[in-house]
Every structure is written in structure tokens, then in C-alpha cells.
Enzyme design. Sequence first.
Site, short mmCIF file in Angstrom:
data_model
loop_
_atom_site.label_atom_id
_atom_site.label_comp_id
_atom_site.label_asym_id
_atom_site.label_seq_id
_atom_site.Cartn_x
_atom_site.Cartn_y
_atom_site.Cartn_z
N ASP A 112 19.64 -26.37 25.21
CA ASP A 112 18.02 -25.83 25.29
C ASP A 112 16.98 -27.19 25.18
O ASP A 112 17.53 -26.94 24.10
CB ASP A 112 17.80 -24.14 25.00
CG ASP A 112 16.32 -24.53 25.88
OD1 ASP A 112 16.16 -24.43 27.12
OD2 ASP A 112 15.01 -24.26 25.05
N GLU A 127 20.23 -29.66 28.13
CA GLU A 127 18.91 -29.86 28.96
C GLU A 127 18.16 -31.32 28.75
O GLU A 127 17.60 -30.92 27.47
CB GLU A 127 18.55 -28.83 29.01
CG GLU A 127 17.09 -28.72 30.09
CD GLU A 127 15.97 -27.92 29.63
OE1 GLU A 127 15.23 -27.97 30.32
OE2 GLU A 127 16.17 -27.78 28.98
C1 QV4 Z 1 0.90 -21.23 25.86
C2 QV4 Z 1 -0.21 -22.63 26.42
C3 QV4 Z 1 0.11 -24.19 25.31
C4 QV4 Z 1 -0.12 -23.33 23.92
C5 QV4 Z 1 0.48 -22.06 23.64
C6 QV4 Z 1 0.34 -21.82 22.15
O1 QV4 Z 1 0.53 -23.20 27.71
O2 QV4 Z 1 -0.27 -24.67 25.61
O3 QV4 Z 1 0.61 -24.39 23.38
O4 QV4 Z 1 0.41 -21.12 23.96
O5 QV4 Z 1 0.72 -20.96 21.69
C7 QV4 Z 1 5.57 -19.92 27.12
C8 QV4 Z 1 3.96 -19.94 27.99
C9 QV4 Z 1 3.59 -20.88 27.60
C10 QV4 Z 1 2.99 -20.50 26.30
C11 QV4 Z 1 4.14 -21.12 25.29
C12 QV4 Z 1 4.00 -20.47 24.24
O6 QV4 Z 1 4.71 -19.81 29.53
O7 QV4 Z 1 2.28 -21.07 28.51
O8 QV4 Z 1 2.37 -21.56 25.81
O9 QV4 Z 1 5.67 -19.68 25.90
O10 QV4 Z 1 4.22 -18.96 23.63
C13 QV4 Z 1 10.75 -21.61 29.16
C14 QV4 Z 1 8.51 -21.23 29.82
C15 QV4 Z 1 7.65 -21.96 29.46
C16 QV4 Z 1 7.68 -20.88 28.08
C17 QV4 Z 1 9.28 -20.82 27.23
C18 QV4 Z 1 8.53 -19.94 25.84
O11 QV4 Z 1 9.39 -22.33 31.24
O12 QV4 Z 1 6.99 -21.08 30.48
O13 QV4 Z 1 6.35 -20.82 27.30
O14 QV4 Z 1 10.23 -21.04 27.65
O15 QV4 Z 1 8.63 -18.69 25.81
C19 QV4 Z 1 9.96 -29.81 30.09
C20 QV4 Z 1 11.40 -29.31 28.48
C21 QV4 Z 1 12.62 -28.93 29.37
C22 QV4 Z 1 12.37 -26.82 29.50
C23 QV4 Z 1 10.38 -27.34 30.67
C24 QV4 Z 1 10.56 -25.93 31.43
O16 QV4 Z 1 11.34 -31.07 28.67
O17 QV4 Z 1 12.89 -28.26 28.26
O18 QV4 Z 1 9.75 -27.90 30.24
N1 QV4 Z 1 12.95 -26.07 29.61
C25 QV4 Z 1 13.53 -25.44 28.89
C26 QV4 Z 1 14.07 -24.18 29.52
C27 QV4 Z 1 12.84 -23.57 29.72
C28 QV4 Z 1 11.77 -22.83 28.54
C29 QV4 Z 1 11.68 -23.84 27.28
C30 QV4 Z 1 13.18 -25.01 27.74
C31 QV4 Z 1 11.52 -24.02 26.13
O19 QV4 Z 1 15.14 -24.34 30.32
O20 QV4 Z 1 13.29 -21.97 30.30
O21 QV4 Z 1 10.37 -22.02 28.47
O22 QV4 Z 1 12.60 -22.87 25.35
O23 QV4 Z 1 9.96 -30.28 30.80
#
Ligand code: QV4
Length: 549
Positions: A250, A286
Site C-alpha cells: 500500500d 501501489e
Molecule cells: C483527514 C483530512 C486530512 C487531515 C487529517 C488529519 O482529510 O486533510 O490531514 O484528517 O488527521 C481517512 C480519511 C481522511 C483523513 C484520514 C486520516 O478519509 O479524510 O484525513 O483518514 O484520519 C484510505 C482512504 C482514505 C483514508 C485512509 C486512512 O482512501 O480516505 O483517509 O484510508 O484511513 C493517494 C495515495 C494512494 C492512496 C490513495 C487513496 O497515493 O496510496 O491516495 N491509496 C492507498 C489505499 C487507500 C488508503 C491509503 C492508501 C492509505 O488504497 O485505500 O486510503 O493507507 O493517491
Amino acid sequence: MKFLLLLSALGFCRAQYAPNTKPGRTSIVHLFEWRWADIALECERYLGPKGFGGVQVGMAHGVHRGVGGALEQKVSSVSAKLRNCISYALQRVLSLHPNENVIINNPSRPWWERYQPISYKLCTRSGNEDEFRDMVTRCNNVGVHIYVDAVINHMCGNGVSPGTSSTCGSFFNPGSRDFPSVPFSAWDFNDGKCRSPSGDIENYNDAYQVRDCRLVGLLDLALEKDYVRSKVAEYLNHLIDIGVAGFRIDASKHMWPGDMKAILDKLHHLNTTWFPEGSKAFIYQEVIDLGGEPIKSSDYFDNGRVTEFKYGAKLGTVLRKWHGEKMAYLRNWGEGWGFMPSDRALVFVDNHDNQRGHGAGGASILTFWDPRLYKMGVAFMLAHPYGFTRVMSSFRWPRYFVNGKDINDWIGPPNTNGVIKEVTINPDTTCGNDWVCEHRWRQIRNMVMFRNVVDGELFTNWWDNGSNQVAFGRGNKGFIIFNNDDWPLSSYLQTGLPAGTYCDVISGDKIGDKCTGIKIYVSADGKAHFSISNNAEDPFIAIHVESKL
Ligand code: QV4
Ligand code: CA
């Protein structure tokens, strides 16, 4: 000769790029948010036997137990068609996250809480370590290997409250960077290294920020430290020793390729109960590279395969006929479209992020919500030789669009008070309880088989009408034809197949000596007549040598 084949098969098994484009390998399926107990059952009742059984299971089983001379004997005793596939025959990939994560209650248990690790203990909503081990054992025993979605770039979000709201009840304190169950503490994170004003990634054009700062606030691990690398490697080795076959890594874009390599270099070989001695974990990273950023997919090729996100975005655009695209342009699909080399690519039509507007790909992405186009997209992918293919298997959620954005994109799997619901199976073999089970749709399941049958065969006999009617073959093993135009298709085409009567595997199945769907008659010169209404339920037809009567 046979020994050479054996050596090349073993070489293939050792590489972190395997499985790749050689014969006998098949597709992967992401059983998103399933419980371990359901996955174990699915391996036994469907993934193993259904369409993927028979000699392939037997062969994989035999190879698992033997090495050296015994292995060569097994190899020499199986049919020519299958001898190259060794332990990867029949394998399906299941993408899972088994380690402890934060419990988020606002919103209520979103699917994305799993991407916020608290420790490397194997307990989540999907099950505990015993259930995980049971699943790996049972799946491996029916030739279905397990690939783990490894979240190693970060721990939970910066803003999460301290406490024990985690899936194993472990204490953690994000504010003080304290994760005693690993243990990680303040100096194991990149706070000192990140140079963005907020500490979060603000600018994707700055590769340092992307690697050293927090992805959406997620506490960023200092992977240049040997201690941190060792803890991560210990976690991955625990999984390897249990019997997993590889990892989706990831957020790879957010880690330095060299740091990842240092971790991968610490990994054990795969468990010899099921894998040939010296096998390396399959690695797919990824990295979302749609172009236009300093970080490129190719930066990661030394570590293993990489997700090709252009694939689903472009395929969706073509099938939706947006921006003047048409299927006729798919003639040079693959590297010809600016994709990475086929043997480095992990491809998919949609993934758990972009099917709900997370990650990247945009509005063109096809999903189960558009079943007719989706089935065409998945079938095109599975028929086409480019890349190593992953099939998505989703749950349904109540979409609710506000200004073009689904505000329910966070909703977790079907559950009762947060407890994930069982995957029930209906009498017609589809799934209940809001599990979509795209992998069980006849058109998709049969195309996974098509890919097995045509594996290693050349892309041949392309035909198009200059618009959205196209067809192609795979050597003399299979042929597929699509009508995505607004008028009927009626054409007499070269299929490359031996003469005979074939069952279309899209409209039905071959059962005994009968077709339950359309029949196609290939004449002695390899030609056949196809007619496909533009109003057909599925406006495409696929035949292969094993669907011949
Ligand atoms: C929030 C605010 C931020 C702030 C933060 C403060 O939005 O601006 O800084 O609080 O603490 C969730 C929430 C998100 C929150 C974050 C932290 O949606 O709003 O930030 O948690 O609490 C998944 C979801 C994300 C989720 C994350 C962790 O998609 O929404 O965030 O899990 O729970 C990029 C990357 C790529 C990524 C993609 C989604 O390059 O690597 O974005 N894809 C992978 C996974 C994806 C996962 C992550 C990475 C993180 O496939 O499912 O994100 O592990 O393109
Ligand atoms: Ca990072």
C-alpha cells in the site's frame, strides 16, 4: 528438455514479479472486506474447484510437496498445456489486511479504518490470527494462494484520539507517536524529516514531501531506520511463515524505493509446505502514476510489479466513448498506450478506491454499478495478454451523490452493529447480504477461465469496423468479439480456431455436450459468422478450445 522447463519454472517462482505472462497462471481476485472464515469457504467451494480445478489442483499440490528429482517427475507427468505453471497454477490472489487497525466511530466503522494500523498483531474485523492461519492453510491446500495488502508506510491518523479503540484493544497515542504494541515511538516517525508547512503532503510535485510527509495526516514511518525496517520485515515474515504468497504494498509512492528494497531484502522465502524451496514473495506496489508527477512507476520496477492505474482509466474512457475514443483504437492496447511494460504491470478495471471516488482514475472508471459496460471491460482485460490481472469483488453501499460526489464513499462492509456480515450464497450461486461477488458473475468467471486457456498465446486476428465493433484472438486457443456500437454487428471473421461448434461462454456455459447459450460454428478455414445485436444483454461473445463441443 523437461529439466530446462523445470528450471525456468523454478526461476519464475523465485522472482518477485511472478506470476507473469507465462502459461497456466490466472487472475487474482480482491475479496474486499470479507471475513477470513468466508474466504476459507470461498477458496474451497468456489475459487479452488469452480472452473479452476481438475489437473491444475493436483499438479500444484504435487509440486508443493516435492523438490528436486521428485519435482521433475511430477512436472514430466503432467500435460504439456499445464507444465509451466508449477505452484502458481490455479492461484487466485486475495488482497487482505490482517493487522490491527484503529476503530473509527465517526463516521461509523468506515472501510478505510483498516488503512490506519495500530500494531502488527493479526486481529481485525475480518478475524483473529487463528482464523487467518486457518484461511491460509485451507486456501493453500486447494491451490488458492493468499496475498496480503501490507500497510507499512504509516500508522493511524495524526488527529485520532489516544486510547484503546483498536481492533485488538492495544493502547496507542498518536499525539506522542506512541504505539507500544509494536513498539514504535516518536523517533520512528518522519516528523523531523518532513519539510511541508503542515507536516502533511501538500504538493505532489515535491517527491520529498510525498515520501517524507503525512499522507492525509497518517503518521509517516521513518523507513530509513533499520529498527523500523526490521519491525516491518518481522511483520511480513510472520505472514510469509504462515504461508502467504506475496504482498500488495500500500502507498508505495509514499516510500523511497531504496527503503522498500531494504525491507524486501529481509524477507524469508515462502513456506515450503506449499511453495518450492527458494520461492520469493510476489510483490506488487501501489503507485498511482497517471503521468505529470515527478514520481514514476518505473522508479519501483526493481522491487517488483506496479499497479497500472492508466489501464482502468483509459479502458473506461474507451467503453464510455468519451473524448472521441472508440474500441477500434484498442488495436495497440498496452505499451502502445503509454503503459508500463506488460511484465511489470498489475492491472484491473477498478479497485476499492476508485470504485468510490478515492485514489485516482476519475469518473471514467467502470464498476459493478454499470454492469453491462463493466462486464465488457473485465472481459476485454481478461482476454487481452497485457499485464497480470486482478478482478474486483465488492460490497454494495447506498451511494448518495451531492454535487457529483458520493458522500457515502466511506461506508464499510455489510454489518450488524459493526460486525461484518457473512457472505451468504443464493441458490443461483450469486451472493447475498449485499456482497456483489463480481467474481461469481458467469461472464467474469468464464473469462478468468478463458485467460487460463489462452495463457501464453499471441494476440492475433484483430478485426475492427473502424468504430466500436472489434474482435481478436489468442493464437489458436480463443477468440472474443465486442459490439459497443449503436447498430447490429454481423461479420464473417477469421478466429484462428480449429473447426467445430463452440459454446459462447458469455451468454452461457458448455455443460456436457450442450451449450446453454449461443453456439458458434467455426469452419475448416477457421472462419465463423457472428451476429450481435446492439441491444443484447451482453453485446460480446467469447469462445475457446475448452468450450468446443
Ligand atoms: C483527514 C483530512 C486530512 C487531515 C487529517 C488529519 O482529510 O486533510 O490531514 O484528517 O488527521 C481517512 C480519511 C481522511 C483523513 C484520514 C486520516 O478519509 O479524510 O484525513 O483518514 O484520519 C484510505 C482512504 C482514505 C483514508 C485512509 C486512512 O482512501 O480516505 O483517509 O484510508 O484511513 C493517494 C495515495 C494512494 C492512496 C490513495 C487513496 O497515493 O496510496 O491516495 N491509496 C492507498 C489505499 C487507500 C488508503 C491509503 C492508501 C492509505 O488504497 O485505500 O486510503 O493507507 O493517491
Ligand atoms: Ca512515507
